[in-house]
Scaffold this active site. Sequence first.
Site, PDB file in Angstrom:
ATOM      1  N   ASN A  77      72.192  64.378 -31.124  1.00 44.36           N
ATOM      2  CA  ASN A  77      71.237  64.974 -32.124  1.00 44.36           C
ATOM      3  C   ASN A  77      70.733  66.567 -31.523  1.00 44.36           C
ATOM      4  O   ASN A  77      70.621  67.458 -32.594  1.00 44.36           O
ATOM      5  CB  ASN A  77      70.030  64.152 -32.299  1.00 44.36           C
ATOM      6  CG  ASN A  77      70.368  62.815 -33.280  1.00 44.36           C
ATOM      7  OD1 ASN A  77      70.486  63.058 -34.355  1.00 44.36           O
ATOM      8  ND2 ASN A  77      70.419  62.009 -32.782  1.00 44.36           N
ATOM      9  N   MET A 133      63.049  58.753 -24.727  1.00 45.07           N
ATOM     10  CA  MET A 133      62.529  57.383 -24.667  1.00 45.07           C
ATOM     11  C   MET A 133      61.290  57.344 -23.962  1.00 45.07           C
ATOM     12  O   MET A 133      61.154  56.358 -22.946  1.00 45.07           O
ATOM     13  CB  MET A 133      63.667  56.778 -23.966  1.00 45.07           C
ATOM     14  CG  MET A 133      64.996  56.844 -24.416  1.00 45.07           C
ATOM     15  SD  MET A 133      65.391  56.087 -25.903  1.00 45.07           S
ATOM     16  CE  MET A 133      65.298  54.450 -25.722  1.00 45.07           C
ATOM     17  N   ARG A 134      60.384  57.984 -24.480  1.00 48.62           N
ATOM     18  CA  ARG A 134      58.916  57.764 -23.840  1.00 48.62           C
ATOM     19  C   ARG A 134      57.923  57.662 -25.108  1.00 48.62           C
ATOM     20  O   ARG A 134      58.231  58.400 -26.199  1.00 48.62           O
ATOM     21  CB  ARG A 134      58.576  58.889 -22.890  1.00 48.62           C
ATOM     22  CG  ARG A 134      59.227  58.578 -21.525  1.00 48.62           C
ATOM     23  CD  ARG A 134      58.837  59.623 -20.856  1.00 48.62           C
ATOM     24  NE  ARG A 134      57.295  59.752 -20.466  1.00 48.62           N
ATOM     25  CZ  ARG A 134      56.715  59.131 -19.458  1.00 48.62           C
ATOM     26  NH1 ARG A 134      57.473  58.359 -18.859  1.00 48.62           N
ATOM     27  NH2 ARG A 134      55.553  59.279 -19.314  1.00 48.62           N
ATOM     28  N   ASN A 145      60.436  63.000 -35.040  1.00 45.67           N
ATOM     29  CA  ASN A 145      61.291  61.820 -34.370  1.00 45.67           C
ATOM     30  C   ASN A 145      62.373  61.632 -35.461  1.00 45.67           C
ATOM     31  O   ASN A 145      62.361  61.646 -36.533  1.00 45.67           O
ATOM     32  CB  ASN A 145      60.597  60.943 -33.912  1.00 45.67           C
ATOM     33  CG  ASN A 145      61.263  59.819 -32.876  1.00 45.67           C
ATOM     34  OD1 ASN A 145      62.197  60.196 -32.342  1.00 45.67           O
ATOM     35  ND2 ASN A 145      61.148  58.469 -33.137  1.00 45.67           N
ATOM     36  N   HIS A 195      65.078  58.310 -35.936  1.00 44.12           N
ATOM     37  CA  HIS A 195      65.195  56.826 -35.675  1.00 44.12           C
ATOM     38  C   HIS A 195      66.304  56.227 -36.321  1.00 44.12           C
ATOM     39  O   HIS A 195      66.345  56.490 -37.570  1.00 44.12           O
ATOM     40  CB  HIS A 195      63.884  56.146 -35.919  1.00 44.12           C
ATOM     41  CG  HIS A 195      63.823  54.759 -35.262  1.00 44.12           C
ATOM     42  ND1 HIS A 195      63.581  54.386 -34.101  1.00 44.12           N
ATOM     43  CD2 HIS A 195      64.068  53.696 -36.330  1.00 44.12           C
ATOM     44  CE1 HIS A 195      63.573  52.973 -34.105  1.00 44.12           C
ATOM     45  NE2 HIS A 195      64.024  52.510 -35.155  1.00 44.12           N
ATOM     46  N   THR A 219      53.313  59.949 -34.934  1.00 38.02           N
ATOM     47  CA  THR A 219      51.681  59.773 -34.611  1.00 38.02           C
ATOM     48  C   THR A 219      51.920  58.766 -33.638  1.00 38.02           C
ATOM     49  O   THR A 219      52.695  58.444 -32.714  1.00 38.02           O
ATOM     50  CB  THR A 219      51.261  58.901 -35.754  1.00 38.02           C
ATOM     51  OG1 THR A 219      51.962  57.612 -35.996  1.00 38.02           O
ATOM     52  CG2 THR A 219      51.506  59.952 -37.193  1.00 38.02           C
ATOM     53  N   LEU A 278      53.917  53.651 -32.930  1.00 34.20           N
ATOM     54  CA  LEU A 278      55.349  53.818 -32.559  1.00 34.20           C
ATOM     55  C   LEU A 278      56.368  53.677 -33.640  1.00 34.20           C
ATOM     56  O   LEU A 278      56.235  52.848 -34.584  1.00 34.20           O
ATOM     57  CB  LEU A 278      55.787  52.675 -31.526  1.00 34.20           C
ATOM     58  CG  LEU A 278      57.322  52.605 -31.168  1.00 34.20           C
ATOM     59  CD1 LEU A 278      57.917  53.838 -30.313  1.00 34.20           C
ATOM     60  CD2 LEU A 278      57.636  51.155 -30.729  1.00 34.20           C
ATOM     61  N   GLU A 290      72.402  60.680 -38.834  1.00 34.70           N
ATOM     62  CA  GLU A 290      71.481  61.192 -38.214  1.00 34.70           C
ATOM     63  C   GLU A 290      71.675  62.620 -37.976  1.00 34.70           C
ATOM     64  O   GLU A 290      70.726  63.776 -38.085  1.00 34.70           O
ATOM     65  CB  GLU A 290      71.308  60.627 -36.672  1.00 34.70           C
ATOM     66  CG  GLU A 290      70.636  59.264 -36.734  1.00 34.70           C
ATOM     67  CD  GLU A 290      70.590  58.808 -35.382  1.00 34.70           C
ATOM     68  OE1 GLU A 290      70.144  59.502 -34.373  1.00 34.70           O
ATOM     69  OE2 GLU A 290      70.752  57.528 -34.888  1.00 34.70           O
TER      70      GLU A 290
HETATM   71  C1  GRF Z   1      69.686  58.317 -31.654  1.00 36.61           C
HETATM   72  O1  GRF Z   1      70.257  57.299 -32.166  1.00 36.61           O
HETATM   73  C2  GRF Z   1      68.311  58.505 -32.220  1.00 36.61           C
HETATM   74  O2  GRF Z   1      68.086  58.185 -33.254  1.00 36.61           O
HETATM   75  C3  GRF Z   1      67.484  57.697 -31.171  1.00 36.61           C
HETATM   76  O3  GRF Z   1      68.165  57.734 -30.024  1.00 36.61           O
HETATM   77  C4  GRF Z   1      69.358  58.232 -30.025  1.00 36.61           C
HETATM   78  C5  GRF Z   1      69.545  59.350 -29.256  1.00 36.61           C
HETATM   79  O4  GRF Z   1      70.844  60.099 -29.300  1.00 36.61           O
HETATM   80  N1  GRF Z   1      66.086  57.967 -31.240  1.00 36.61           N
HETATM   81  P1  GRF Z   1      71.287  61.442 -28.861  1.00 36.61           P
HETATM   82  O5  GRF Z   1      70.880  61.410 -27.409  1.00 36.61           O
HETATM   83  O6  GRF Z   1      70.800  62.443 -29.905  1.00 36.61           O
HETATM   84  O7  GRF Z   1      72.841  61.237 -28.825  1.00 36.61           O
END
Ligand code: GRF
Length: 217
Positions: free
Chosen positions: A28, A104-105, A121, A123, A155, A158, A188
């Site tokens: 991303n 991841m936090r 974010n 998701h 926010t 989560l 995404e």
């Molecule tokens: C993605 O699927 C995003 O939606 C989630 O974590 C993943 C991250 O993928 N929050 P990357 O590191 O951007 O390839």
Amino acid sequence: MTMPTKKGYGPFLPERRIGVLISGRGSNLQSIIDAIDCGQLAATIAVVVSNRADAAGLQRARDAGIEALHLSPRDYPDREAYDRAIAEALQRRGVNLVCLAGFMRLVGRPLLEAFPHHILNIHPSLLPSFPGLEAQRQALEYGVCVTGATVHLVTSELDGGPIILQAAVPVLPGDTVETLSARVLAEEHRLYPDAIRIVLEGLWSVEGRRFVRTVGS
Ligand code: GRF
């Protein structure tokens, strides 16, 4: 912490300096870099911050000539101190919009307060369905026919902030976590730069828990 309702506008951000927080592969992040490079998104990525030294996204940043910073939570006494250090690193670089891209936090109060309504974010589900980890596995196990991707304001809840944009992705017969994740990920990559553009343009407000775009935007 409940976010105050902000009425009437999202401030136009003249400098448009983004900070991207990652923990892993950074695809991303790459979609944001590519959108800027091809002129689809008028912004600068001021810095990429990872909580993990081995995040592949740090190399993507370096390859694009962007500062790549590893801040280890182990170097700080607690979560608040760590979040404060991230907020300070971002502020020192003039960042005014923070994008979580596979970070991841949980985001704590110091960061939320440093960038009110300006942390995004992405998701891999249609929130509020399937928040948290392994959203694609959750969708398959639940048996939904449609899932997708969501970009939202962050926010203290989560995966629970105001929704900016969503894209739907069908779940196909025979899908595995891998095949479904790949199809969601493609959406995404399209969605995140668009959502960032909308937020940077500033024609929006937050009303209650809703992200509301100003008519005409
Ligand atoms: C993605 O699927 C995003 O939606 C989630 O974590 C993943 C991250 O993928 N929050 P990357 O590191 O951007 O390839």
